[in-house]
Design an enzyme around this catalytic site. Structure first.
Site, PDB file in Angstrom:
ATOM      1  N   GLU A  82       0.841  -1.211   0.000  1.00 41.07           N
ATOM      2  CA  GLU A  82       0.000   0.000   0.000  1.00 41.07           C
ATOM      3  C   GLU A  82       0.865   1.246   0.000  1.00 41.07           C
ATOM      4  OE1 GLU A  82      -3.112   0.049   2.981  1.00 41.07           O
ATOM      5  OE2 GLU A  82      -3.220   2.239   2.894  1.00 41.07           O
ATOM      6  N   HIS A 390      -1.758  10.411   0.036  1.00 40.40           N
ATOM      7  CA  HIS A 390      -2.109   9.205  -0.721  1.00 40.40           C
ATOM      8  C   HIS A 390      -2.080   9.462  -2.212  1.00 40.40           C
ATOM      9  CE1 HIS A 390      -4.318   6.080   1.902  1.00 40.40           C
ATOM     10  NE2 HIS A 390      -3.180   6.449   2.431  1.00 40.40           N
TER      11      HIS A 390
HETATM   12  C1  MEV Z   1      -5.197   3.381   5.362  1.00 41.50           C
HETATM   13  O1  MEV Z   1      -4.582   2.178   4.977  1.00 41.50           O
HETATM   14  C2  MEV Z   1      -5.115   3.571   6.848  1.00 41.50           C
HETATM   15  C3  MEV Z   1      -5.867   4.764   7.412  1.00 41.50           C
HETATM   16  O2  MEV Z   1      -7.220   4.729   6.956  1.00 41.50           O
HETATM   17  C4  MEV Z   1      -5.795   4.665   8.899  1.00 41.50           C
HETATM   18  C5  MEV Z   1      -6.684   5.641   9.639  1.00 41.50           C
HETATM   19  O3  MEV Z   1      -7.713   6.076   9.096  1.00 41.50           O
HETATM   20  O4  MEV Z   1      -6.329   5.964  10.791  1.00 41.50           O
HETATM   21  C6  MEV Z   1      -5.279   6.045   6.908  1.00 41.50           C
END
Ligand code: MEV
Length: 441
Positions: A82, A390
């Site tokens: 990821e 992201h």
């Molecule tokens: C994504 O892989 C993980 C998050 O959704 C964790 C969170 O929301 O604390 C960013």
């Protein structure tokens, strides 16, 4: 039905799959074989980890440098597919490196196993003979436990649990173990299976047990992946003012919003699940890199998160006396010897990169990475939002997928700096610049 599949050679297995499930078997064969690693003995090692192996499935092996834990510096290996996870861990590590680093302590290292059995006699009778049974169990497994005892581990305690208030005839042996630097699954299961046989034999042969009492039916003997007393506490803290300006938030506002975010994850099960998933992003990545069983870690973490009856955030925060303190207790059973840790060449390198830690040090490192990961995720969520970081990674993935040239990538990064990234928007952007270039040439 395909019988005898497992007996075929790897090439024949691959051919059978390619011919039966693909339109272009030769291409598929070539592609999967391009991931074989035949130059040395490594491929045989990989093949033997599992069954019916056709090829290798690659995942990125990255590192998060700048972790300071109890005053020691680490560059932490992470295996994860990821985007943003390694970047977030690194940024969390750097942030706290400048504020004294992480502290981590081992609260316990106890592992657990169970022999579940059915018995139609009186619980009191078993209890009466239990000291004798316990001796028989310990003495009858000396062959298996001797080595572990030499290393400082072994069976710590055996309890008889009468579970008949939940299920008729149901009892269990609950066994506590210390397994030192190994995760201990094989050791624990071997001891438990031997215990099961000894227990069964005991009631069968003991003259005080008669009739139905002689029939003790072993249902199963297996370790428990729930190890709440194999626990690490990881934490960071600093005066709130030292948090500094984060995005548009000053330190006070950031601390306020961060605390609320953790509270929400304590209270709301939907948020708690995502919140803890973020923690496990970091934990799993290091577990995989070091050849540890991430499924065991996951299941244990989630059970622990629900230990009071409601699933909650694994991490906690306080802002008392103007000090920001962020911490997490996480139960984790890992090994640094045995299993994949010594067989997988990259797991071996990962452990070497970490300074060849023992299990306790690795427990501390992994839980700290989980905490750093969680800090970085929640910091983004309560300030810029998660998509900004992201999307940068997402953009690279989309551009790779669309086979963008180096020049196109450079142009795209500039163009999407303040724009929303989506498959369509990137496609349109590429179409546009490609059309322009065609006109020019
Ligand atoms: C994504 O892989 C993980 C998050 O959704 C964790 C969170 O929301 O604390 C960013």
């Amino acid at each position: 039905m395909k019988s005898g599949f497992s007996k075929l050679s790897k090439r024949k297995k691959l051919r059978w799959v390619a011919e039966n499930f693909f339109k272009n078997p030769e291409d598929v064969m070539r592609e999967l074989m391009s991931f074989w690693h035949e130059e040395d003995k490594t491929q045989k090692v990989f093949d033997d980890f599992s069954e019916n192996t056709l090829s290798n499935y690659y995942l990125p092996f990255g590192v998060a440098p700048n972790f300071v834990i109890n005053g020691n510096s680490y560059c932490v290996p992470m295996v994860i597919e990821e985007s943003s996870v390694v970047a977030a861990a690194s940024s969390g590590a750097k942030f706290w490196m400048q504020r004294g680093g992480f502290k981590a302590e081992i609260i316990g290292t106890k592992k657990v196993g169970q022999v579940h059995f059915a018995w139609k006699g009186e619980g009191d009778k078993l209890r009466l003979f239990f000291p004798e049974i316990k001796n028989a169990l310990i003495e009858g497994t000396q062959d298996i436990t001797r080595n572990m005892e030499r290393r400082g581990g072994g069976v710590l305690d055996i309890s008889l649990m009468d579970m008949t208030h939940l299920e008729s005839d149901y009892f269990q042996l609950k066994v506590d173990f210390e397994t030192c630097d190994s995760m201990g699954a094989n050791f624990i299961n071997s001891v438990l299976e031997a215990f099961a046989k000894i227990l069964q034999q005991f009631v069968l042969e003991h003259p005080e047990f008669t009739g139905e009492e002689k029939n003790l039916s072993i249902i199963m003997a297996i370790l428990s992946n729930y190890t709440p007393e194999c626990l690490v506490r990881a934490e960071v803290s600093c005066p709130i003012e030292e948090l500094g300006q984060i995005g548009d938030c000053d330190a006070q506002e950031f601390a306020y919003k961060f605390e609320k975010a953790i509270r929400i994850a304590q209270l709301d099960v939907h948020r708690a699940t995502t919140h803890n998933k973020g923690i496990l992003n970091g934990i799993d990545a290091v577990a995989i890199a070091t050849g540890n069983d991430f499924r065991a870690i996951e299941s244990c973490g989630h059970t622990y998160a629900a230990r009071d009856g409601q699933y909650r955030s694994l991490s906690n925060v306080s802002t008392e006396n103007d000090v920001f303190r962020f911490w997490m207790d996480f139960p984790i059973a890992v090994g640094t010897v045995g299993g994949l840790t010594t067989l997988h060449p990259l797991a071996k390198r990962s452990l070497e990169m970490l300074g060849s830690p023992g299990a306790q040090e690795l427990m501390r490192i992994i839980v700290v990475v989980g905490l750093a990961q969680n800090f970085a995720a929640v910091r983004s969520l309560v300030t810029t939002g998660i998509q900004q970081g992201h999307m940068k990674m997402h953009l690279t993935n989309i551009l790779n997928h669309m086979q963008a040239t180096e020049q196109e990538v450079k142009q795209a990064i500039v163009f999407f700096k303040d724009r929303v990234v989506s498959f369509t928007s990137v496609r349109e952007f590429l179409d546009k610049i490609r059309a322009k270039n065609e006109v020019v040439t």
